[in-house]
Design an enzyme around this catalytic site. Structure first.
Site, PDB file in Angstrom:
ATOM      1  N   GLN A  88       0.905  -1.148   0.050  1.00 16.33           N
ATOM      2  CA  GLN A  88      -0.056  -0.015   0.128  1.00 16.33           C
ATOM      3  C   GLN A  88       0.820   1.409   0.108  1.00 16.33           C
ATOM      4  O   GLN A  88       1.245   1.766   1.098  1.00 16.33           O
ATOM      5  CB  GLN A  88      -0.935   0.001   1.224  1.00 16.33           C
ATOM      6  CG  GLN A  88      -1.947   1.121   1.237  1.00 16.33           C
ATOM      7  CD  GLN A  88      -3.051   1.100   1.753  1.00 16.33           C
ATOM      8  OE1 GLN A  88      -3.429  -0.146   2.349  1.00 16.33           O
ATOM      9  NE2 GLN A  88      -4.163   1.955   1.798  1.00 16.33           N
ATOM     10  N   PHE A  89       1.123   1.819  -1.439  1.00 13.90           N
ATOM     11  CA  PHE A  89       1.975   2.938  -1.283  1.00 13.90           C
ATOM     12  C   PHE A  89       1.344   4.135  -0.875  1.00 13.90           C
ATOM     13  O   PHE A  89       1.905   5.082  -0.484  1.00 13.90           O
ATOM     14  CB  PHE A  89       2.406   3.142  -2.613  1.00 13.90           C
ATOM     15  CG  PHE A  89       1.387   3.654  -3.710  1.00 13.90           C
ATOM     16  CD1 PHE A  89       1.489   5.052  -3.653  1.00 13.90           C
ATOM     17  CD2 PHE A  89       0.539   2.986  -4.346  1.00 13.90           C
ATOM     18  CE1 PHE A  89       0.044   5.556  -4.577  1.00 13.90           C
ATOM     19  CE2 PHE A  89      -0.612   3.457  -5.024  1.00 13.90           C
ATOM     20  CZ  PHE A  89      -0.589   4.932  -5.289  1.00 13.90           C
ATOM     21  N   THR A  90      -0.232   4.166  -0.712  1.00  9.42           N
ATOM     22  CA  THR A  90      -0.682   5.432  -0.195  1.00  9.42           C
ATOM     23  C   THR A  90      -0.404   5.553   1.445  1.00  9.42           C
ATOM     24  O   THR A  90      -0.877   6.585   1.907  1.00  9.42           O
ATOM     25  CB  THR A  90      -2.344   5.222  -0.314  1.00  9.42           C
ATOM     26  OG1 THR A  90      -2.922   4.229   0.286  1.00  9.42           O
ATOM     27  CG2 THR A  90      -2.676   5.174  -1.886  1.00  9.42           C
TER      28      THR A  90
END
Length: 155
Positions: A88-90
């Site tokens: 999850q890069f967010t």
């Protein structure tokens, strides 16, 4: 207004203790667990082996499950738990300015994918059952947060 300067950005994990969780890409289930941890994993370009090993050790050793007296005193192995790991890069969304977050601190896929795969290997090397999402895909994540118990881990 103070100017933000970039410094070391740590690996991040949002850990949720779950009674069950699954990830779907379209109609296909890519990972499913019962009791255990859902890990939302964010990686940066500065992450390396030290962070991956420390985080795998931390996840495997956290005593977040109730013992006979209901005290959080048991780890994953002691309860036969599993982990569901979702990239999850967010987790690196920076919304200090404007209304659209910046994700410049998140590792690019060419860096993040090998780090993510090594992290999975480290978790499995500690005897954990590991299920995954699909790196870079649009995923539906469904979970039942047990407790709720949620931790933010950085290294």
């Amino acid at each position: 207004m103070p100017v933000r300067t970039r410094t070391f950005t740590p690996m991040r994990i949002l850990l949720q203790r779950v009674s069950r969780a699954e990830v779907r890409v379209g109609d296909r289930v890519t990972g499913r667990i019962g009791r255990g941890f859902l890990l939302l994993v964010g990686l940066t370009g500065s992450d390396g082996e030290e962070q991956l090993v420390w985080m795998a050790d931390k996840v495997a050793g956290l005593r977040l499950f109730g013992d006979a007296e209901g005290k959080m005193n048991l780890d994953l192995a002691e309860v036969g738990g599993a982990v569901l790991v979702v990239s999850q890069f967010t987790l690196y969304g920076d919304a200090h300015k404007g209304r659209r977050p910046s994700f410049v601190d998140a590792a690019r896929p060419e860096v993040a994918i090998p780090l993510y795969e090594r992290f999975l290997t480290h978790l499995r090397g500690r005897g954990l059952q590991v299920e995954t999402g699909e790196f870079g895909a649009m995923m539906d994540v469904e979970l039942v947060n047990d407790g709720p118990v949620t931790l933010w881990l950085e290294r």
